[in-house]
Design a protein around this motif. Structure first.
Motif, PDB file in Angstrom:
ATOM      1  N   SER A 191       0.839  -1.296  -0.015  1.00 37.76           N
ATOM      2  CA  SER A 191       0.008  -0.140   0.117  1.00 37.76           C
ATOM      3  C   SER A 191       0.939   1.241  -0.011  1.00 37.76           C
ATOM      4  N   SER A 194       4.363   2.861  -5.479  1.00 36.78           N
ATOM      5  CA  SER A 194       4.599   3.248  -7.081  1.00 36.78           C
ATOM      6  C   SER A 194       3.233   2.456  -7.966  1.00 36.78           C
ATOM      7  N   LEU A 195       3.083   2.862  -9.084  1.00 39.13           N
ATOM      8  CA  LEU A 195       2.140   2.096  -9.987  1.00 39.13           C
ATOM      9  C   LEU A 195       2.850   1.965 -11.303  1.00 39.13           C
ATOM     10  N   SER A 239       5.145   7.598  -9.571  1.00 31.85           N
ATOM     11  CA  SER A 239       5.092   7.711  -8.510  1.00 31.85           C
ATOM     12  C   SER A 239       5.186   8.865  -7.622  1.00 31.85           C
ATOM     13  N   VAL A 243       0.350   9.413  -6.152  1.00 33.41           N
ATOM     14  CA  VAL A 243       0.071   8.285  -6.505  1.00 33.41           C
ATOM     15  C   VAL A 243       0.343   7.391  -5.526  1.00 33.41           C
ATOM     16  N   SER A 247      -2.856   4.784  -4.751  1.00 34.71           N
ATOM     17  CA  SER A 247      -2.583   3.336  -4.897  1.00 34.71           C
ATOM     18  C   SER A 247      -3.432   2.746  -3.711  1.00 34.71           C
ATOM     19  N   ILE A 250      -6.725   0.904  -4.566  1.00 33.34           N
ATOM     20  CA  ILE A 250      -6.891  -0.092  -5.454  1.00 33.34           C
ATOM     21  C   ILE A 250      -6.992  -1.483  -4.907  1.00 33.34           C
ATOM     22  N   TYR A 258      -8.142  -0.589 -13.781  1.00 33.96           N
ATOM     23  CA  TYR A 258      -7.803   0.816 -13.216  1.00 33.96           C
ATOM     24  C   TYR A 258      -6.987   1.442 -14.207  1.00 33.96           C
ATOM     25  N   LEU A 339      -2.940   1.522 -16.595  1.00 33.00           N
ATOM     26  CA  LEU A 339      -2.028   0.708 -15.523  1.00 33.00           C
ATOM     27  C   LEU A 339      -2.082  -0.550 -15.757  1.00 33.00           C
ATOM     28  N   LYS A 342       0.367  -2.995  -9.581  1.00 31.75           N
ATOM     29  CA  LYS A 342       1.169  -2.165  -8.221  1.00 31.75           C
ATOM     30  C   LYS A 342       2.629  -2.192  -8.309  1.00 31.75           C
TER      31      LYS A 342
END
Length: 410
Positions: A191, A194-195, A239, A243, A247, A250, A258, A339, A342
């Motif tokens: 959690s 960055s994605l 990031s 972001v 996150s 999600i 997403y 996306l 994660k």
């Protein structure tokens, strides 16, 4: 006076140690890393966002998982208490920045760690790990160390953190100890992370920071998160503070779809942005389309935007149609980022998941499964968004554990 063993010398462990010492207990802290508080040093980009300057009710609105569990702990140890402690007792001047985020005036996380170590003076820190709990007739009586030595105590507090940033010492040991005592552990997942993008658009803008933009996270067509702030393009995706906060909303990326949308000009309405573009285009009338974004966007973003816009780079600006201008406005107000997944636990700021809070007393942080055992900090299944809330949770749960050591002895 009770004898207390605290497993973990991070933010929660050190805060608990200091409070327990001041409550008159004999305290020993176990730390399996060579130095205490390593994760503190990397929080807030090395500046340490130690809490959020808000009232408990507002604080709880920013807790993602199990906020009601924290009501008693936060009431006893609110952000105002933490700030007063650091400033008045530990001599660390603080400042409040955007979003009520609290930092040391020095911008040095080391100053917060040094203060916590001063707060914990009177406790003994042993640099060794805990192999297992000493359980006798269902009661926790101490800890067996990794070298086989057994340390007995009236209370054991597990403050080991989660499994994010394992290089700082968060290796998930607390989950193993909790299970040994009969606790349920909600599977940990990253959690505040960055994605990873689906594609290579962000990679082309790697290293570019965006400030004062508005980020929106969609689950299908549903808006899950929308906020203004800062973000960063990376070699794998995106990031930065916005972001990381997004996150946390999600769920299962294999089950749900997403995407992100970035409003690059949130201060301008669509109509005002159109007028701005019309004005810019008048100045660039005789030039080519590839030059007309110079005043609108950073250099590394212009070729990406031009490609997404779909206008030929060599097309004269005065030949760009009204529809093409509107399409540019739409991109500037909603730049899309697909996306894929994660980032991993090794790079997550915090862990979501942990010891099931239904099995922990919310006032005392004591185990409902095993007398003599308590928990504090990230090892619990409680987490929040960015902004100092997670360290605030660590301090509040640690203080609750320290203040109730003798209430449930059997």
């Amino acid at each position: 006076m009770a004898t207390v063993l605290i497993i973990g010398a991070g933010a929660a462990g050190l805060f608990c140690a200091g409070a327990a010492v001041r409550a008159g207990h004999q305290v020993t802290v176990l730390e399996h890393m060579p130095r205490p508080g390593r994760k503190i040093l990397v929080t807030g980009k090395g500046r340490c966002n130690l809490t959020n300057a808000c009232e408990p009710d507002e604080f709880l609105k920013h807790v993602r998982r199990n906020p009601r569990f924290l009501y008693s702990a936060l009431s006893a140890c609110p952000p105002s208490f933490v700030m007063q402690l650091f400033e008045q007792q530990l001599a660390v001047p603080l400042k409040v920045e955007r979003g009520r985020r609290v930092f040391p005036q020095s911008d040095r996380a080391q100053d917060i760690l040094d203060a916590l170590l001063r707060w914990a003076e009177g406790a003994t820190i042993l640099f060794t790990g805990a192999k297992s709990l000493l359980l006798e007739d269902g009661v926790c009586k101490g800890v067996e160390l990794v070298n086989g030595q057994k340390l007995r105590a009236d209370w054991v507090v597990v403050a080991t953190g989660g499994v994010s940033y394992p290089v700082t010492g968060s290796t998930g040991d607390g989950y193993r100890l909790a299970r040994q005592a009969g606790h349920t552990v909600v599977p940990p997942e990253p959690s505040l992370v960055s994605l990873v993008e689906d594609g290579n658009v962000c990679k082309r803008m790697m290293g570019l920071p965006l400030r004062n933009v508005e980020l929106t996270l969609y689950e299908g067509k549903k808006v899950l998160f929308r906020e203004m702030g800062e973000m960063l393009f990376t070699h794998f995706g995106v990031s930065g503070p916005l972001v990381l906060s997004a996150s946390a909303h999600i769920r299962d990326m294999k089950k749900y779809s997403y995407r992100l949308s970035v409003d690059l000009k949130p201060a301008l309405s669509f109509e005002k942005l159109e007028k701005r573009i019309d004005s810019d285009f008048l100045q660039f009338a005789g030039k080519e389309a590839k030059s007309c974004l110079d005043k609108l966007l950073p250099a590394s973003m212009r070729p990406v935007m031009l490609e997404k816009w779909g206008v030929e780079p060599d097309k004269k600006v005065n030949q760009i149609t009204r529809a093409e201008r509107r399409a540019l406005c739409e991109l500037l107000k909603a730049f899309p980022i697909a996306l894929k997944e994660k980032g991993d636990l090794q790079h997550a700021v915090i862990t979501s998941g942990g010891v099931q809070v239904r099995e922990v007393d919310p006032k005392t942080m004591q185990s409902k499964c095993c007398p003599g055992l308590a928990f504090a900090g990230e090892v619990l299944d409680v987490d929040a968004y960015t902004g100092g809330y997670n360290l605030g949770i660590a301090f509040a749960t640690a203080y609750a554990a320290a203040m109730h050591m003798e209430e449930r002895r059997e």
